[in-house]
Design a protein around this motif. Structure first.
Motif, PDB file in Angstrom:
ATOM      1  N   MET A  66       6.268  -7.374 -20.815  1.00 12.26           N
ATOM      2  CA  MET A  66       6.652  -7.188 -19.426  1.00 12.26           C
ATOM      3  C   MET A  66       5.451  -7.370 -18.506  1.00 12.26           C
ATOM      4  O   MET A  66       5.534  -8.047 -17.473  1.00 12.26           O
ATOM      5  CB  MET A  66       7.269  -5.799 -19.217  1.00 12.26           C
ATOM      6  N   ASN A  67       4.318  -6.794 -18.882  1.00 12.55           N
ATOM      7  CA  ASN A  67       3.112  -6.956 -18.069  1.00 12.55           C
ATOM      8  C   ASN A  67       2.720  -8.424 -17.965  1.00 12.55           C
ATOM      9  O   ASN A  67       2.358  -8.922 -16.894  1.00 12.55           O
ATOM     10  CB  ASN A  67       1.952  -6.155 -18.669  1.00 12.55           C
ATOM     11  N   THR A  68       2.824  -9.143 -19.093  1.00 12.84           N
ATOM     12  CA  THR A  68       2.477 -10.558 -19.108  1.00 12.84           C
ATOM     13  C   THR A  68       3.436 -11.357 -18.248  1.00 12.84           C
ATOM     14  O   THR A  68       3.035 -12.272 -17.521  1.00 12.84           O
ATOM     15  CB  THR A  68       2.494 -11.100 -20.549  1.00 12.84           C
ATOM     16  N   LEU A  69       4.732 -11.016 -18.318  1.00 13.51           N
ATOM     17  CA  LEU A  69       5.730 -11.699 -17.498  1.00 13.51           C
ATOM     18  C   LEU A  69       5.431 -11.534 -16.014  1.00 13.51           C
ATOM     19  O   LEU A  69       5.503 -12.482 -15.237  1.00 13.51           O
ATOM     20  CB  LEU A  69       7.121 -11.150 -17.814  1.00 13.51           C
ATOM     21  N   ILE A  70       5.109 -10.311 -15.635  1.00 14.95           N
ATOM     22  CA  ILE A  70       4.817 -10.032 -14.222  1.00 14.95           C
ATOM     23  C   ILE A  70       3.584 -10.801 -13.762  1.00 14.95           C
ATOM     24  O   ILE A  70       3.570 -11.433 -12.707  1.00 14.95           O
ATOM     25  CB  ILE A  70       4.622  -8.525 -13.997  1.00 14.95           C
ATOM     26  N   GLN A  71       2.534 -10.776 -14.587  1.00 13.59           N
ATOM     27  CA  GLN A  71       1.299 -11.469 -14.223  1.00 13.59           C
ATOM     28  C   GLN A  71       1.513 -12.972 -14.145  1.00 13.59           C
ATOM     29  O   GLN A  71       1.040 -13.644 -13.227  1.00 13.59           O
ATOM     30  CB  GLN A  71       0.211 -11.128 -15.243  1.00 13.59           C
ATOM     31  N   ASP A  72       2.241 -13.512 -15.112  1.00 11.72           N
ATOM     32  CA  ASP A  72       2.512 -14.943 -15.130  1.00 11.72           C
ATOM     33  C   ASP A  72       3.365 -15.348 -13.937  1.00 11.72           C
ATOM     34  O   ASP A  72       3.125 -16.361 -13.289  1.00 11.72           O
ATOM     35  CB  ASP A  72       3.231 -15.316 -16.425  1.00 11.72           C
ATOM     36  N   PHE A  73       4.371 -14.507 -13.647  1.00 15.87           N
ATOM     37  CA  PHE A  73       5.254 -14.802 -12.533  1.00 15.87           C
ATOM     38  C   PHE A  73       4.473 -14.798 -11.218  1.00 15.87           C
ATOM     39  O   PHE A  73       4.664 -15.671 -10.368  1.00 15.87           O
ATOM     40  CB  PHE A  73       6.372 -13.765 -12.468  1.00 15.87           C
TER      41      PHE A  73
END
Length: 222
Positions: free
Chosen positions: A133-140
């Protein structure tokens, strides 16, 4: 006696699959209705046993995960899917979720995390491993920074991003505070800060922001 949750395990890694089966079978909350390394056998099992939850290994041969998700849901629309992956690409996670999987969990997760994921998706809520989830947010945030208004993602601290992800996927305040090992007062302070930075006025708008931005895809009944 409470009804056991019917689970099917799909992985081409026999040792991994048998280990999960043993752990789940020894837990009074679950019943393993089948385990296989073939998508054809998964489809047969889902149809025959009306499994409530399917644990789908991202590396299952023959089909990529998002295609497997679609086929399983055609056979049994009521089955909830959790994709299991190890070091997946961001696009792989997004595609699996967009295809209809309610969960994406790391194969490095603990058994306690897995049981929480199963119980979460049974309530028609999303479960995504925190690191993903953290990676998704950062990537987004990086990908969408040029779009009007979305650059405000960059203003969030690491803790605010964690809370944003957990709120968006249906965790309640007490649960979030417990998981992050913070007081409920501290949780509300962080949430207030992130809502201010994202320019939303309440939790409903916060969750809607996550859905509208494409970070989280709304389930059929949500």
């Amino acid at each position: 006696m409470p009804k056991k949750t019917s689970v099917i395990i799909a992985s081409d890694n026999v040792m991994f699959r048998e280990g999960l089966s043993c752990l789940l079978s020894n837990d009074h909350r679950f019943k393993v209705s089948g385990e296989t390394g073939s998508i054809d056998e998964v489809l047969k099992g889902v149809k025959q046993f009306k499994a409530e939850v399917v644990l789908l290994d991202f590396t299952l041969p023959e089909l990529i995960a998002q295609d497997a998700v679609g086929q399983i849901q055609k056979v049994n629309a009521g089955a909830q899917l959790i994709v299991m992956g190890q070091n997946p690409d961001i696009e792989d996670i997004r595609h699996s979720i967009q295809a209809g999987a309610l969960g994406f969990i790391s194969k490095k997760a603990t058994f306690a995390d897995l049981t929480e994921a199963i119980e979460t998706v049974q309530n028609n809520e999303r479960y995504i491993s925190h690191e993903y989830m953290n990676t998704l947010i950062q990537d987004f945030a990086k990908a969408e920074v040029t779009k009007p208004g979305l650059a405000r993602h960059e203003k969030l601290t690491k803790r605010e991003k964690q809370i944003f992800g957990m709120v968006a996927t249906g965790h309640d305040p007490e649960d979030i505070a417990k998981k992050l090992n913070i007081s409920i007062k501290t949780y509300y302070k962080h949430r207030s800060n992130l809502m201010e930075k994202l320019e939303v006025n309440n939790v409903a708008q916060l969750v809607r922001f996550a859905f509208d931005s494409g970070l989280v895809k709304m389930g059929k009944e949500q």
